[in-house]
Design a protein around this motif. Structure first.
Motif, PDB file in Angstrom:
ATOM      1  N   ASN A  46     -27.357 -22.882   4.041  1.00 26.15           N
ATOM      2  CA  ASN A  46     -26.900 -21.616   3.473  1.00 26.15           C
ATOM      3  C   ASN A  46     -25.532 -21.168   3.980  1.00 26.15           C
ATOM      4  O   ASN A  46     -24.757 -20.575   3.226  1.00 26.15           O
ATOM      5  N   TRP A  47     -25.248 -21.423   5.243  1.00 28.78           N
ATOM      6  CA  TRP A  47     -24.035 -20.879   5.862  1.00 28.78           C
ATOM      7  C   TRP A  47     -22.987 -21.965   6.107  1.00 28.78           C
ATOM      8  O   TRP A  47     -23.327 -23.096   6.436  1.00 28.78           O
ATOM      9  N   GLN A  48     -21.736 -21.567   5.967  1.00 24.07           N
ATOM     10  CA  GLN A  48     -20.634 -22.430   6.369  1.00 24.07           C
ATOM     11  C   GLN A  48     -19.561 -21.571   7.051  1.00 24.07           C
ATOM     12  O   GLN A  48     -19.003 -20.652   6.442  1.00 24.07           O
ATOM     13  N   TRP A  49     -19.297 -21.865   8.324  1.00 24.01           N
ATOM     14  CA  TRP A  49     -18.291 -21.159   9.107  1.00 24.01           C
ATOM     15  C   TRP A  49     -17.128 -22.097   9.370  1.00 24.01           C
ATOM     16  O   TRP A  49     -17.329 -23.256   9.721  1.00 24.01           O
TER      17      TRP A  49
ATOM     18  N   LEU B 237      -0.792 -19.525  13.368  1.00 21.32           N
ATOM     19  CA  LEU B 237      -1.436 -19.399  12.058  1.00 21.32           C
ATOM     20  C   LEU B 237      -2.937 -19.564  12.244  1.00 21.32           C
ATOM     21  O   LEU B 237      -3.405 -20.592  12.744  1.00 21.32           O
ATOM     22  N   VAL B 238      -3.685 -18.530  11.863  1.00 18.52           N
ATOM     23  CA  VAL B 238      -5.139 -18.551  12.007  1.00 18.52           C
ATOM     24  C   VAL B 238      -5.768 -18.362  10.623  1.00 18.52           C
ATOM     25  O   VAL B 238      -5.409 -17.434   9.891  1.00 18.52           O
ATOM     26  N   LYS B 239      -6.697 -19.249  10.289  1.00 18.55           N
ATOM     27  CA  LYS B 239      -7.456 -19.135   9.048  1.00 18.55           C
ATOM     28  C   LYS B 239      -8.939 -19.159   9.406  1.00 18.55           C
ATOM     29  O   LYS B 239      -9.380 -20.032  10.159  1.00 18.55           O
ATOM     30  N   ALA B 240      -9.676 -18.210   8.875  1.00 21.48           N
ATOM     31  CA  ALA B 240     -11.105 -18.145   9.157  1.00 21.48           C
ATOM     32  C   ALA B 240     -11.858 -17.809   7.866  1.00 21.48           C
ATOM     33  O   ALA B 240     -11.392 -16.998   7.060  1.00 21.48           O
ATOM     34  N   SER B 241     -13.003 -18.435   7.700  1.00 19.07           N
ATOM     35  CA  SER B 241     -13.804 -18.155   6.507  1.00 19.07           C
ATOM     36  C   SER B 241     -15.280 -18.276   6.840  1.00 19.07           C
ATOM     37  O   SER B 241     -15.685 -19.034   7.730  1.00 19.07           O
ATOM     38  N   VAL B 242     -16.067 -17.510   6.123  1.00 23.90           N
ATOM     39  CA  VAL B 242     -17.519 -17.630   6.191  1.00 23.90           C
ATOM     40  C   VAL B 242     -18.041 -17.602   4.758  1.00 23.90           C
ATOM     41  O   VAL B 242     -17.645 -16.753   3.951  1.00 23.90           O
ATOM     42  N   THR B 243     -18.889 -18.570   4.434  1.00 25.54           N
ATOM     43  CA  THR B 243     -19.430 -18.709   3.088  1.00 25.54           C
ATOM     44  C   THR B 243     -20.952 -18.718   3.162  1.00 25.54           C
ATOM     45  O   THR B 243     -21.530 -19.433   3.999  1.00 25.54           O
TER      46      THR B 243
END
Length: 334
Positions: free
Chosen positions: A210-213, A237-243
Motif C-alpha cells: 500500500n505504501w511507498q516512501w 536539492l531535496v525531493k520527498a514523496s509518499v504514495t
C-alpha cells in the motif's frame, strides 16, 4: 533511423549499430506574421560499439561512439564501467564505478528557437553561436537492498558520487538587462569555456503493498574556470514523496515535496531576494480500465512563485515562475 546488431561470443555480448538523424526547424509568430526561424536544419550519422562481459556477480562494460555532424564535423567518445554484486540472506549489495568522455552537439532548439511565454512571464532564446560541449566524467556508487523474509516491506538505499570536467559547457543564463527592460525573465543559451561539476546523490525508499516512501538528496558544486558558481543551480536539492495505493481499488494518492537551497544567481543581479524555496504538490489517480486513467492534482500548494517586483529591482528570485495550479487530466492508452 537506427539499425542495431547484437552478437554474443563465449564471454562477451557485443552491441553495435548506426544512427542516422535529421532535424529541421521553422518558426513563425502567427499573431504578427514574423518569421522567427527560417528553415534551419542539421543532420548527423553515428556509429557505436559496446562490449559487455559478465562472470557470476562481476560485470564490465566498455564502449565507443563516433559521430559526424553536418555543422560540427567528427568526434568520438569512450566509456567504461564495472559493477560487483554481493548477497547474503535478505540483503544484497552492488558496487559500481565508471569513467569516460562525452560529446554533445547543441540542438536546433538551443541554437535558434524562440520560446516565448510572455503571458507566463518568461522567454528562452536560442543562440546560433553555440559550439559543442565536451567532457570527462567519472562516478562511483553503491546500492543496498533489504527484503526481510518476515515482512512485506522492501528497503533500498543508493549513493552515487560524480565528477565532470567540461569544456564549452552548454547552459542557460538570465539576461538581466533584457529582463529588466522587458519586465520578463529572459534566458539565453550560452557556452561556458570551462566548467567543473561534482557532488553526491543519496536516495532511500521503502514500500509494501500500500505504501511507498521516497527521499532523494543531491549535493552539487558547479563552477566555471574562474571558480565562480554556474548560474541557477542549487547546492542542496531535496525531493520527498509518499504514495498510498488504496486496497481493492485502482486509486492512489501522492504527496510530493521539493526543496532547493542555496541556488546560485545569474551574473548581473544587484542583490538576492530569495535563493531557497519549498513547494508541495498533491495528485489523486484512478485507473478505470487498463486503457483509461484519470487524475486530479494541485501543484505548488504553498503558492511559492517569483516576484515581479524583485525582477524589476534587479534582485534574484530562485522560486518557480508558475503559481498554484489545479489540473484535471484523462488519458487513454491503446
Amino acid at each position: 533511423l537506427e539499425a542495431q546488431k547484437i552478437y554474443s561470443t563465449k564471454d562477451i555480448e557485443w552491441v553495435g549499430g548506426v544512427v542516422l538523424h535529421g532535424d529541421t526547424l521553422d518558426q513563425q509568430n502567427l499573431s504578427t506574421g514574423t518569421v522567427e526561424v527560417d528553415d534551419v536544419s542539421r543532420e548527423s550519422a553515428e556509429l557505436y560499439l559496446q562490449g559487455n562481459w559478465q562472470q557470476n556477480h562481476t560485470q564490465l562494460v566498455a564502449g565507443a561512439r563516433i559521430q559526424n555532424d553536418s555543422d560540427f564535423g567528427w568526434h568520438t567518445a569512450f566509456k567504461a564501467s564495472a559493477s560487483q554484486s554481493f548477497s547474503a540472506d535478505s540483503t544484497s549489495w552492488q558496487l559500481r564505478a565508471g569513467a569516460g568522455s562525452s560529446y554533445r552537439v547543441p540542438n536546433l532548439k538551443e541554437r535558434y528557437y524562440v520560446f516565448d511565454h510572455s503571458n507566463l512571464g518568461y522567454m528562452v532564446l536560442g543562440n546560433d553561436a553555440l559550439t559543442p560541449e565536451t567532457a570527462l566524467n567519472a562516478n562511483l556508487g553503491a546500492n543496498l537492498r533489504i527484503e526481510p523474509t518476515k515482512s512485506d516491506w522492501l528497503y533500498q538505499v543508493d549513493i552515487n558520487l560524480h565528477y565532470t570536467k567540461a569544456d564549452d559547457f552548454i547552459t542557460t543564463a538570465v539576461d538581466v538587462d533584457a529582463s529588466q527592460d522587458a519586465g520578463l525573465d529572459i534566458s539565453v543559451y550560452q557556452n561556458i569555456d570551462e566548467a567543473t561539476l561534482y557532488g553526491a546523490d543519496l536516495s532511500a525508499s521503502a514500500q509494501d503493498d500500500n505504501w511507498q516512501w521516497q527521499l532523494n538528496y543531491s549535493y552539487l558544486v558547479a563552477e566555471d574556470g574562474s571558480s565562480q558558481r554556474l548560474p541557477e543551480r542549487p547546492t542542496h536539492l531535496v525531493k520527498a514523496s509518499v504514495t498510498y495505493q488504496f486496497s481493492h481499488t485502482d486509486t492512489s494518492l501522492q504527496l510530493y515535496g521539493l526543496h532547493e537551497g542555496n541556488v546560485s544567481p545569474s551574473i548581473g543581479y544587484s542583490s538576492i531576494a530569495k535563493d531557497s524555496f519549498t513547494t508541495l504538490n498533491a495528485v489523486v489517480q484512478h485507473q478505470f480500465t487498463p486503457q483509461w486513467q484519470a487524475r486530479i492534482g494541485l501543484e505548488n500548494l504553498t503558492d511559492e512563485h517569483r516576484s515581479t517586483e524583485a525582477l524589476l529591482a534587479g534582485a534574484f528570485d530562485a522560486r518557480p515562475i508558475a503559481a498554484r495550479r489545479l489540473y484535471l487530466g484523462v488519458s487513454y492508452q491503446y
